[in-house]
Design a protein around this motif. Structure first.
Motif, PDB file in Angstrom:
ATOM      1  N   VAL A  82       0.945  -0.759   0.083  1.00  0.00           N
ATOM      2  CA  VAL A  82       0.083  -0.029  -0.248  1.00  0.00           C
ATOM      3  C   VAL A  82       0.821   1.332  -0.365  1.00  0.00           C
ATOM      4  CG1 VAL A  82      -1.889   1.202   1.109  1.00  0.00           C
ATOM      5  CG2 VAL A  82      -1.945  -1.646   1.472  1.00  0.00           C
ATOM      6  N   THR A  83       0.614   2.556  -0.905  1.00  0.00           N
ATOM      7  CA  THR A  83       0.928   3.866  -1.293  1.00  0.00           C
ATOM      8  C   THR A  83       0.244   5.000  -0.627  1.00  0.00           C
ATOM      9  OG1 THR A  83       1.336   4.897  -2.728  1.00  0.00           O
ATOM     10  CG2 THR A  83       2.757   2.770  -2.692  1.00  0.00           C
ATOM     11  N   PRO A  84       0.304   5.855   0.040  1.00  0.00           N
ATOM     12  CA  PRO A  84      -0.532   7.007   0.256  1.00  0.00           C
ATOM     13  C   PRO A  84      -1.240   7.149  -1.594  1.00  0.00           C
ATOM     14  CG  PRO A  84       1.743   7.756   0.236  1.00  0.00           C
ATOM     15  CD  PRO A  84       1.705   6.721  -0.333  1.00  0.00           C
ATOM     16  N   ASP A  85      -1.509   6.739  -2.097  1.00  0.00           N
ATOM     17  CA  ASP A  85      -1.907   7.052  -3.971  1.00  0.00           C
ATOM     18  C   ASP A  85      -2.562   5.808  -3.829  1.00  0.00           C
ATOM     19  OD1 ASP A  85      -0.478   8.875  -4.609  1.00  0.00           O
ATOM     20  OD2 ASP A  85       1.096   8.099  -5.718  1.00  0.00           O
ATOM     21  N   GLY A  86      -2.917   4.594  -3.303  1.00  0.00           N
ATOM     22  CA  GLY A  86      -3.334   3.563  -3.004  1.00  0.00           C
ATOM     23  C   GLY A  86      -2.702   2.171  -2.662  1.00  0.00           C
ATOM     24  N   PRO A  87      -3.738   1.477  -2.659  1.00  0.00           N
ATOM     25  CA  PRO A  87      -3.090  -0.243  -3.002  1.00  0.00           C
ATOM     26  C   PRO A  87      -1.863   0.018  -4.509  1.00  0.00           C
ATOM     27  CG  PRO A  87      -5.616  -0.512  -3.199  1.00  0.00           C
ATOM     28  CD  PRO A  87      -5.165   1.294  -3.230  1.00  0.00           C
ATOM     29  N   VAL A  88      -1.382  -1.075  -4.208  1.00  0.00           N
ATOM     30  CA  VAL A  88      -0.319  -1.736  -5.505  1.00  0.00           C
ATOM     31  C   VAL A  88      -0.771  -3.295  -5.996  1.00  0.00           C
ATOM     32  CG1 VAL A  88       2.150  -1.926  -6.251  1.00  0.00           C
ATOM     33  CG2 VAL A  88       1.258  -0.121  -5.414  1.00  0.00           C
ATOM     34  N   LEU A  89      -0.572  -3.753  -5.097  1.00  0.00           N
ATOM     35  CA  LEU A  89      -1.134  -5.731  -5.132  1.00  0.00           C
ATOM     36  C   LEU A  89      -1.221  -5.983  -3.705  1.00  0.00           C
ATOM     37  CD1 LEU A  89       2.195  -7.788  -6.147  1.00  0.00           C
ATOM     38  CD2 LEU A  89       0.946  -7.768  -4.213  1.00  0.00           C
ATOM     39  N   GLU A  90      -2.006  -6.905  -3.942  1.00  0.00           N
ATOM     40  CA  GLU A  90      -2.454  -8.135  -2.973  1.00  0.00           C
ATOM     41  C   GLU A  90      -3.356  -8.959  -3.547  1.00  0.00           C
ATOM     42  OE1 GLU A  90      -5.079  -6.574   0.771  1.00  0.00           O
ATOM     43  OE2 GLU A  90      -5.855  -8.383   0.286  1.00  0.00           O
ATOM     44  N   ASP A  91      -1.987 -10.380  -3.116  1.00  0.00           N
ATOM     45  CA  ASP A  91      -2.158 -11.898  -3.402  1.00  0.00           C
ATOM     46  C   ASP A  91      -1.514 -12.639  -2.377  1.00  0.00           C
ATOM     47  OD1 ASP A  91      -3.126 -13.362  -5.331  1.00  0.00           O
ATOM     48  OD2 ASP A  91      -2.579 -12.126  -7.194  1.00  0.00           O
ATOM     49  N   ALA A  92      -2.125 -13.621  -2.656  1.00  0.00           N
ATOM     50  CA  ALA A  92      -1.361 -15.163  -1.822  1.00  0.00           C
ATOM     51  C   ALA A  92       0.141 -15.397  -2.457  1.00  0.00           C
ATOM     52  CB  ALA A  92      -1.763 -16.029  -1.468  1.00  0.00           C
ATOM     53  N   TYR A  93       1.085 -15.175  -1.652  1.00  0.00           N
ATOM     54  CA  TYR A  93       2.336 -15.519  -1.768  1.00  0.00           C
ATOM     55  C   TYR A  93       2.737 -16.736  -0.824  1.00  0.00           C
ATOM     56  CZ  TYR A  93       1.977 -11.874  -5.499  1.00  0.00           C
ATOM     57  OH  TYR A  93       1.692 -10.887  -6.568  1.00  0.00           O
ATOM     58  N   GLN A  94       4.222 -17.309  -1.358  1.00  0.00           N
ATOM     59  CA  GLN A  94       4.059 -18.570  -0.715  1.00  0.00           C
ATOM     60  C   GLN A  94       5.677 -17.725   0.170  1.00  0.00           C
ATOM     61  OE1 GLN A  94       5.751 -21.299  -3.187  1.00  0.00           O
ATOM     62  NE2 GLN A  94       3.577 -22.749  -4.003  1.00  0.00           N
ATOM     63  N   MET A  95       6.460 -17.140  -0.253  1.00  0.00           N
ATOM     64  CA  MET A  95       7.490 -16.610   0.353  1.00  0.00           C
ATOM     65  C   MET A  95       7.627 -15.093   0.030  1.00  0.00           C
ATOM     66  SD  MET A  95      11.592 -17.767   0.755  1.00  0.00           S
ATOM     67  CE  MET A  95      13.016 -16.274   1.126  1.00  0.00           C
ATOM     68  N   VAL A  96       8.362 -13.639   0.836  1.00  0.00           N
ATOM     69  CA  VAL A  96       8.769 -12.514   0.604  1.00  0.00           C
ATOM     70  C   VAL A  96       9.921 -12.333   1.375  1.00  0.00           C
ATOM     71  CG1 VAL A  96       7.926 -10.295   1.781  1.00  0.00           C
ATOM     72  CG2 VAL A  96       6.445 -12.299   1.468  1.00  0.00           C
ATOM     73  N   SER A  97      10.441 -11.595   0.294  1.00  0.00           N
ATOM     74  CA  SER A  97      11.928 -11.917   0.280  1.00  0.00           C
ATOM     75  C   SER A  97      12.118 -10.170   0.314  1.00  0.00           C
ATOM     76  CB  SER A  97      12.910 -11.983  -0.674  1.00  0.00           C
ATOM     77  OG  SER A  97      12.732 -13.906  -0.474  1.00  0.00           O
ATOM     78  N   CYS A  98      12.853  -8.909   1.203  1.00  0.00           N
ATOM     79  CA  CYS A  98      12.814  -7.878   1.324  1.00  0.00           C
ATOM     80  C   CYS A  98      13.608  -7.266   2.397  1.00  0.00           C
ATOM     81  CB  CYS A  98      11.341  -7.212   1.822  1.00  0.00           C
ATOM     82  SG  CYS A  98      11.367  -7.314   3.375  1.00  0.00           S
ATOM     83  N   LYS A  99      14.522  -5.962   2.024  1.00  0.00           N
ATOM     84  CA  LYS A  99      16.384  -5.681   2.332  1.00  0.00           C
ATOM     85  C   LYS A  99      15.017  -4.647   3.901  1.00  0.00           C
ATOM     86  CE  LYS A  99      18.997  -5.254   0.014  1.00  0.00           C
ATOM     87  NZ  LYS A  99      20.274  -5.003  -1.292  1.00  0.00           N
ATOM     88  N   ALA A 100      15.005  -5.553   5.013  1.00  0.00           N
ATOM     89  CA  ALA A 100      15.078  -4.001   6.060  1.00  0.00           C
ATOM     90  C   ALA A 100      16.447  -3.341   6.080  1.00  0.00           C
ATOM     91  CB  ALA A 100      14.950  -4.835   7.507  1.00  0.00           C
ATOM     92  N   GLU A 101      15.912  -3.093   7.034  1.00  0.00           N
ATOM     93  CA  GLU A 101      17.706  -1.753   7.648  1.00  0.00           C
ATOM     94  C   GLU A 101      18.278  -2.806   8.338  1.00  0.00           C
ATOM     95  OE1 GLU A 101      16.208   2.118   9.356  1.00  0.00           O
ATOM     96  OE2 GLU A 101      15.692   2.640   7.520  1.00  0.00           O
ATOM     97  N   SER A 102      17.677  -3.856   8.765  1.00  0.00           N
ATOM     98  CA  SER A 102      18.567  -4.201   9.546  1.00  0.00           C
ATOM     99  C   SER A 102      19.268  -5.890   8.819  1.00  0.00           C
ATOM    100  CB  SER A 102      17.772  -5.236  10.673  1.00  0.00           C
ATOM    101  OG  SER A 102      16.767  -5.899  10.400  1.00  0.00           O
TER     102      SER A 102
END
Ligand code: ATP
Length: 134
Positions: free
Chosen positions: A9-29
């Motif tokens: 979700v962004t201030p402009d609205g939702p970008v995506l919503e769906d079911a996935y098996q895994m999320v990979s991302c880069k946190a500050e840590s």
């Protein structure tokens, strides 16, 4: 295989919503890999790509920071901006990159330098996500 609902979700609205098996991302840590059943947590994200692995398909999204909220069956990403590769305007990102590089070369006040640095990171991230270049 188990899935979790991912909502971006962004201030402009939702970008995506769906079911996935895994999320990979880069946190500050550091890098995070989230599977269904993960313990609840909140983490700040860097300007980076979020990768979503689904059944037979995957998706990548360029996010400009923001937060990741994890619950066992749901991941919510709240970002200032988030784009799928198909929504990324390469020309715009290239121009933003050039502008930011120029500003950084002009040695302005610290605050302007940091702003330009962030703009440069956003532009490079968009170009990398568009090219699937990691
Ligand atoms: P620019 O200087 O080109 O506006 P920016 O990094 O300052 O780039 P943001 O403030 O991060 O832009 O984003 C403003 C809005 O424009 C957001 O909705 C974002 O999704 C969108 N946006 C920015 N750059 C691009 C791009 N290259 N392609 C598609 N959408 C973009």
């Amino acid at each position: 295989m188990k899935t979790l609902t991912v909502s971006v979700v962004t201030p402009d609205g939702p970008v995506l919503e769906d079911a996935y098996q895994m999320v990979s991302c880069k946190a500050e840590s550091g890098e995070l890999g989230i599977l269904p059943g993960h313990i609840p947590m909140v983490a700040p994200l860097t300007i980076s790509a979020v990768r979503l692995k689904g059944e037979g398909s995957s998706e990548r999204i360029a996010v400009s920071g923001g937060f990741l909220e994890v619950r066992p069956d749901k991941v919510t990403i709240l970002a200032q901006s988030a784009e799928k590769p198909s929504d990324i305007d390469v020309d715009r990102a290239r121009k933003a990159k050039e502008r930011a590089e120029q500003r950084m070369a002009e040695k302005q006040a610290d605050i302007d330098f940091r702003r330009a640095e962030h703009a440069l990171k956003r532009a490079i991230n968009r170009l990398d996500v568009k090219d699937n270049n990691f």
